[in-house]
Scaffold this motif. Structure first.
Motif, mmCIF file in Angstrom:
data_model
loop_
_atom_site.group_PDB
_atom_site.id
_atom_site.type_symbol
_atom_site.label_atom_id
_atom_site.label_comp_id
_atom_site.label_asym_id
_atom_site.label_seq_id
_atom_site.Cartn_x
_atom_site.Cartn_y
_atom_site.Cartn_z
ATOM 1 N N TRP A 1 2.640 1.500 -3.564
ATOM 2 C CA TRP A 1 1.784 1.773 -4.666
ATOM 3 C C TRP A 1 1.341 3.452 -4.508
ATOM 4 O O TRP A 1 1.149 3.913 -5.445
ATOM 5 N N ALA A 2 1.318 3.928 -3.191
ATOM 6 C CA ALA A 2 1.024 5.232 -2.867
ATOM 7 C C ALA A 2 2.246 6.148 -3.324
ATOM 8 O O ALA A 2 2.039 7.626 -3.499
ATOM 9 N N SER A 3 3.482 5.596 -3.322
ATOM 10 C CA SER A 3 4.723 6.413 -3.361
ATOM 11 C C SER A 3 5.177 6.439 -4.731
ATOM 12 O O SER A 3 5.751 7.354 -5.174
ATOM 13 N N SER B 1 0.851 -1.265 0.185
ATOM 14 C CA SER B 1 -0.056 -0.060 0.091
ATOM 15 C C SER B 1 1.004 1.211 -0.226
ATOM 16 O O SER B 1 0.569 2.165 -0.867
ATOM 17 N N ILE B 2 1.813 1.149 0.945
ATOM 18 C CA ILE B 2 3.017 2.083 1.030
ATOM 19 C C ILE B 2 3.618 2.339 -0.460
ATOM 20 O O ILE B 2 3.790 3.738 -1.010
#
Length: 318
Positions: free
Chosen positions: A148-150, A145-146
């Motif tokens: 994909w967000a970054s 999740s981190i």
């Protein structure tokens, strides 16, 4: 990596392939034994053991591919690398969690024999396996999740040498992995130590066959504890490897190889030893399928092939 000892690297990679082939063959025989006998499929301890074997096979095949790609500096697209990392990281947690549940099952069998039949059922075993998978997927799900967000979506088609260190985008993520690893380590180690102490008390109070069963359970828990320490140490290896890679590439290659053999292969080979060779029921059936059973199946297959071939020629020239 052409100048980092190619001959030595290929030699060590060959040793790993031989060990993995032996390991997969033995696991295949044990799984054949499990699925052929109803008595194994109805027991929680054997269900956990079979699931451990299957997850180990998948984990070793995935990590072996990553190891070979890393040794030879072969690149792959990021989306494919992420798929490998999901499987590898999740099943890295599955093994120690399953070991912990197997230890709990021995505790219930020895210290709570009256409740063992009601608690350790086939249905509960399958529920526990689902819970294990959910808990194992949690750390990598948060990291993804981190990531994909970054990372912009356009980078997913880029090529790189796949490794778990690519998931560390922010400096604090190293601390996150360290914290989650230590949390899992402490919880599982406390459970195993609790079971060991309780089984030790039961062994001291028991007599006759009960004492013999308790003593065997105690040795099994000790072996599980040793396996647990080895494979939980493996959870810290990517963090150490990532730090070493920044300092010395040769040392990084040597360290990754040593970690893989000691903390990945060794504890999983011990699983076959703990149950496959020490368990009388499994060992007897294992010998049959290793020597006579497989030979009989091969002979039967060859005979059927000869009969069908002769029937074909009879039909053709009739």
């Amino acid at each position: 990596m052409g100048n980092v000892g190619n001959g030595s690297i290929h030699y060590r990679a060959l040793i790993v392939q031989i060990l993995i082939i032996i390991f997969l063959y033995l696991n295949g025989l044990l799984l054949t034994t499990f699925f052929k006998k109803d008595v194994f499929r109805s027991s929680m301890r054997y269900i956990f053991f079979a699931y451990t074997l299957m997850s180990d096979c998948l984990y070793l095949m995935v990590t072996d591919v990553l190891l070979l790609f890393s040794y030879n500096r072969i690149v792959m697209q990021i989306w494919l690398c992420l798929l490998f990392l999901i499987i590898g990281t999740a099943y890295n947690f599955v093994f120690p969690l399953t070991l912990t549940l197997m230890t709990l099952e021995r505790y219930v069998a020895i210290c709570m024999p009256m409740q063992h039949g009601a608690l350790c059922t086939q249905r509960n075993a399958l529920h526990c396996i689902l819970i294990i998978n959910a808990i194992s997927l949690l750390p990598i799900s948060i990291s993804l999740s981190i990531y994909w967000a970054s990372v912009p979506f356009s980078r997913y088609t880029e090529d790189l040498v796949c490794g778990v260190e690519m998931l560390i985008i922010h400096r604090w993520q190293s601390h996150y992995w360290s914290a989650i690893t230590q949390l899992y380590f402490v919880i599982m180690l406390v459970i195993v130590m609790f079971c060991y102490v309780q089984i030790l008390k039961a062994a001291r109070k028991a007599s006759g066959e009960t004492k013999k069963s308790s003593g065997k359970g105690l040795r099994t828990v000790l072996l599980h504890g040793f396996q647990l320490i080895l494979c939980l140490t493996r959870l810290w290896c990517p963090l150490v490897e990532a730090a070493v890679m920044q300092m010395d590439l040769r040392l990084f290659v040597d360290l990754r190889y040593a970690n893989y053999v000691v903390f990945t292969l060794a504890p999983r080979c011990l699983s076959s030893l703990v149950y496959g060779l020490r368990d009388h029921k499994l060992f007897v059936n294992l010998k049959y399928y290793a020597v006579f059973g497989l030979a009989c199946h091969k002979i039967k297959f060859v005979l059927q092939l000869l009969v069908r071939t002769s029937q074909f020629y009879v039909h053709v020239y009739k």
